[in-house]
Design a protein around this motif. Structure first.
Motif, mmCIF file in Angstrom:
data_model
loop_
_atom_site.group_PDB
_atom_site.id
_atom_site.type_symbol
_atom_site.label_atom_id
_atom_site.label_comp_id
_atom_site.label_asym_id
_atom_site.label_seq_id
_atom_site.Cartn_x
_atom_site.Cartn_y
_atom_site.Cartn_z
ATOM 1 N N ARG A 132 -82.826 61.681 -126.916
ATOM 2 C CA ARG A 132 -83.218 62.354 -125.676
ATOM 3 C C ARG A 132 -84.008 61.388 -124.800
ATOM 4 O O ARG A 132 -83.818 61.298 -123.598
ATOM 5 N N LYS A 133 -84.872 60.626 -125.451
ATOM 6 C CA LYS A 133 -85.714 59.678 -124.736
ATOM 7 C C LYS A 133 -84.885 58.614 -123.993
ATOM 8 O O LYS A 133 -85.222 58.226 -122.882
ATOM 9 N N VAL A 134 -83.806 58.135 -124.622
ATOM 10 C CA VAL A 134 -82.957 57.146 -123.942
ATOM 11 C C VAL A 134 -81.787 57.831 -123.223
ATOM 12 O O VAL A 134 -80.828 57.179 -122.817
ATOM 13 N N ASP A 135 -81.902 59.171 -123.096
ATOM 14 C CA ASP A 135 -80.975 59.945 -122.282
ATOM 15 C C ASP A 135 -79.542 59.913 -122.830
ATOM 16 O O ASP A 135 -78.585 59.804 -122.063
ATOM 17 N N LEU A 136 -79.405 60.014 -124.135
ATOM 18 C CA LEU A 136 -78.069 59.930 -124.746
ATOM 19 C C LEU A 136 -77.835 61.025 -125.787
ATOM 20 O O LEU A 136 -76.942 60.884 -126.631
ATOM 21 N N LEU A 137 -78.584 62.117 -125.701
ATOM 22 C CA LEU A 137 -78.452 63.149 -126.720
ATOM 23 C C LEU A 137 -77.020 63.695 -126.765
ATOM 24 O O LEU A 137 -76.489 63.999 -127.829
ATOM 25 N N ASP A 138 -76.368 63.751 -125.595
ATOM 26 C CA ASP A 138 -74.992 64.273 -125.547
ATOM 27 C C ASP A 138 -73.979 63.341 -126.200
ATOM 28 O O ASP A 138 -72.831 63.710 -126.394
#
Ligand code: ADP
Ligand code: MG
Length: 250
Positions: A132-138
């Motif tokens: 989530r922090k590096v914006d890649l949870l998906d």
């Protein structure tokens, strides 16, 4: 966090590090710059025991990894100690080095499970928080081949952080990326710096060095030529070699 004194390293006849001394304190963000072949990667690899040093003194967080005795013999701490010391260091490479046969999530939890013996149900929520922090949870179920270079590098950063390092080493993390993808990786690194992670970053991104680093170190031909704040070094370099390099890259 890092104490390097008079580090020497040679590959056969080639002396690649000719007495490097560098201190990195807690929360420092040090940008290591210099021409190709000057020994930047080798120095970083010595800090993480991917290469061994031939001489000098190397300590991480006050624990000696290797030191040269009065007879000039360089001795390493027992391997178990070296491994423990290096486990506090995370490293991000130019070419990501993700496991191609593992998903993004599996890439991140692999080392915590095998090296730190963490339970899957313990590490998965942490891995998801890092994604989530590096914006890649998906992308957690995707394979590296399905990601852009910038996404792969952000996974590599999350993977290093999953080991809960006290300091992070970056070796030209954006050099293999298309220019439009460097920004997202630099943003993730900038965020880490704002969270006071101690970082040593080999980079050609002079704007990153200027905006984020607390110190810039210029290396050439196996030596540190000069070091200082980005503002001082970029506007008023003291050495001709530094000036010549900056004229090329700024
Ligand atoms: P930089 O990262 O600043 O470009 P490197 O540390 O990669 O520099 O390389 C410094 C020098 O050491 C170069 O001349 C390179 O060819 C040499 N070198 C690096 N790794 C090895 C190796 N494993 N064996 C022999 N020579 C090497
Ligand atoms: Mg290099």
């Amino acid at each position: 966090m890092i104490q390097a004194r008079d580090i020497h390293k040679r590959f056969g006849d080639l002396e690649v590090l000719k007495g490097i001394s560098l201190d990195v304190g807690k929360g420092d963000v040090v940008a290591l710059i210099g021409p190709s072949g000057s020994g930047k990667s080798t120095f970083l690899r010595c800090l993480n025991h991917l290469e061994t040093i031939d001489g000098g003194h190397l300590a991480i967080e006050g624990e000696t990894m290797a030191t040269t005795d009065a007879n000039g013999t360089c001795r390493y701490a027992p391997l178990a100690d070296v491994r423990r010391i290096c486990s506090r260091t995370g490293m991000v490479f130019q070419h990501f080095n993700l496991f191609p046969h593992l998903t993004v999530l599996e890439n991140i939890i692999e080392a915590p499970m095998t090296v730190k013996r963490m339970r899957r149900d313990e590490i998965v929520p942490k891995a998801e928080a890092l994604l989530r922090k590096v914006d890649l949870l998906d992308k957690s179920g995707s394979y590296p081949s399905q990601l852009s270079g910038g996404q792969k590098q952000r996974v590599a950063i999350a993977r290093a952080l999953a080991m809960e390092p006290d300091l992070m080493l970056f070796d030209e993390p954006t050099s293999a990326l298309d220019p439009e993808l460097t920004g997202e990786v630099l943003r993730a690194m900038r965020q880490l710096a704002e969270e006071h992670m101690t970082m040593l970053v080999v980079t050609h991104e002079m704007n990153f060095a200027r905006d984020v680093s607390t110190r810039v170190v210029f290396m050439d031909k196996g030596e540190i030529v000069e070091a200082g704040s980005a503002a001082a070094l970029f506007s008023n370099p003291q050495h001709a070699r530094t000036r010549a390099f900056l004229d090329h890259v700024l």
